[in-house]
Design a protein around this motif. Structure first.
Motif, short mmCIF file in Angstrom:
data_model
loop_
_atom_site.label_atom_id
_atom_site.label_comp_id
_atom_site.label_asym_id
_atom_site.label_seq_id
_atom_site.Cartn_x
_atom_site.Cartn_y
_atom_site.Cartn_z
N THR A 20 33.17 29.09 -5.41
CA THR A 20 33.38 27.68 -5.73
C THR A 20 32.09 27.18 -6.36
O THR A 20 31.06 27.13 -5.69
N GLU B 24 41.28 29.90 1.59
CA GLU B 24 41.30 31.37 1.67
C GLU B 24 40.17 31.84 2.58
O GLU B 24 39.26 31.08 2.91
N SER C 85 38.74 26.59 -0.54
CA SER C 85 40.14 26.67 -0.97
C SER C 85 41.10 26.92 0.18
O SER C 85 42.32 26.81 0.03
N PRO D 31 38.15 34.58 -16.23
CA PRO D 31 38.33 33.80 -14.99
C PRO D 31 37.15 34.01 -14.03
O PRO D 31 36.55 35.07 -13.99
N GLN D 32 36.85 32.95 -13.28
CA GLN D 32 35.82 33.04 -12.23
C GLN D 32 36.28 33.96 -11.11
O GLN D 32 37.48 34.13 -10.89
N ASP D 33 35.31 34.49 -10.37
CA ASP D 33 35.66 35.23 -9.15
C ASP D 33 36.42 34.29 -8.22
O ASP D 33 36.06 33.12 -8.08
N THR D 34 37.46 34.82 -7.58
CA THR D 34 38.32 33.95 -6.75
C THR D 34 37.62 33.44 -5.50
O THR D 34 38.04 32.44 -4.93
N ASP D 35 36.55 34.13 -5.07
CA ASP D 35 35.89 33.65 -3.84
C ASP D 35 34.64 32.82 -4.15
O ASP D 35 33.77 32.64 -3.30
#
Lengths: 184, 184
Positions: free
Chosen positions: B144, A33, A31, B138-142
């Motif tokens: 993919t 990040e 992403s 929601p998925q963990d932001t880190d």
């Protein structure tokens, strides 16, 4: 691959031991990040399912410091050097821990134990046609172990008792049960 | 126990991260000798075998930094807090990673991944009667990730391809095969 890859921006070594090395990576996520990854590097190991002529399996009883308890596990050990082939390591560990050699070796599988933070891989073999060795390779001096030879039913009870409690040994029992059913 | 126990003489903290803590223990062996033990403490985790109505399993494709490669694994995650029960964690992880909830949960087993140096435990559940959630957690932001739904035969091919390569997922496939045979 690109869609998933996390590129290392910076790798910080935080511990270097005799068995493990620990690093913290700053990574660039797909992403854009950034995130931190804690990484444990380990030389990998081998494990052996030693099956006796009367269809029992040999287990090793030992104290495991990280768990602060005694466990019953299939024989296993670390790969010691860069040129130490997994099968050779498996043959050495079987003899050191059980005083048996085996005439028949078969690779079952290899798997990573904790791919989220560690690169440790375990190579698993089945050993049959066991031969007791009168003067086996000496055990590691810092290991106190005791051997148990169990049937599948006896071993499954030790999962319930909590004595058998690790991934490779529980995998070994499911593998062994599946083989016995498929061979019928 | 006494016969095997390794008593800690001195514990040195060497790394404290967000996920793991690393210590080096000086221990007294049963023989009276001393030895060093490198220890990784980890909060433990859960893994889920999500079985669909048409008897397929849901897998997660993701990049694993310690291996520097993409893997296909059953949904899994860390236990986050002290009061986070394993089943609750399993339910949360399944929904976050796959957008499914399940009506039927069954505990399969728990095992320690690397009892030689780590205390990480994994609690494994089977999840059936799946319900797709329109607005999932929601998925963990880190993270993919990408989902794949495979038959047993398809999944076994991914062991050969190397995409399925970790202990919990390979265990899951042997467990699933054994269940299918026993249910016949």
């Amino acid at each position: 691959m690109d869609k998933f890859e996390e590129k290392t921006l910076f790798r910080k070594p935080v511990f270097s031991g005799k068995i493990i090395q620990v690093f913290v990576d700053q990574v660039a996520l797909p992403s854009g990040e950034t995130a931190e990854r804690e990484l444990v590097f380990h030389p990998g190991g081998v494990a052996v399912l030693p099956i006796t002529a009367d269809n029992k399996m040999i287990f090793v009883k030992q104290f495991r410091k990280p768990l602060e308890k005694v466990t019953l596990e299939i024989p296993a050990g670390k790969i010691e050097g860069r040129d130490d082939a997994p099968l050779k390591t498996a043959q050495r560990e079987l003899e050191e821990e059980t005083s048996y050699q085996a005439k028949k070796w078969e690779k079952i599988t290899s798997f990573y134990l904790s791919p989220g933070f560690a690169n440790e891989i375990l190579h698993i073999y089945e050993a049959k046609d066991l031969i007791f060795v009168e003067e086996p390779l000496p055990q590691d001096t810092d290991e106190t172990i005791e051997l148990f030879t169990l049937t599948l039913a006896q071993a499954k009870k030790e999962i319930e008792s909590g004595l058998i409690c690790d991934a490779k040994t529980i995998f070994a029992l499911y593998y062994w049960e599946l083989q016995q059913i498929l061979e019928k």
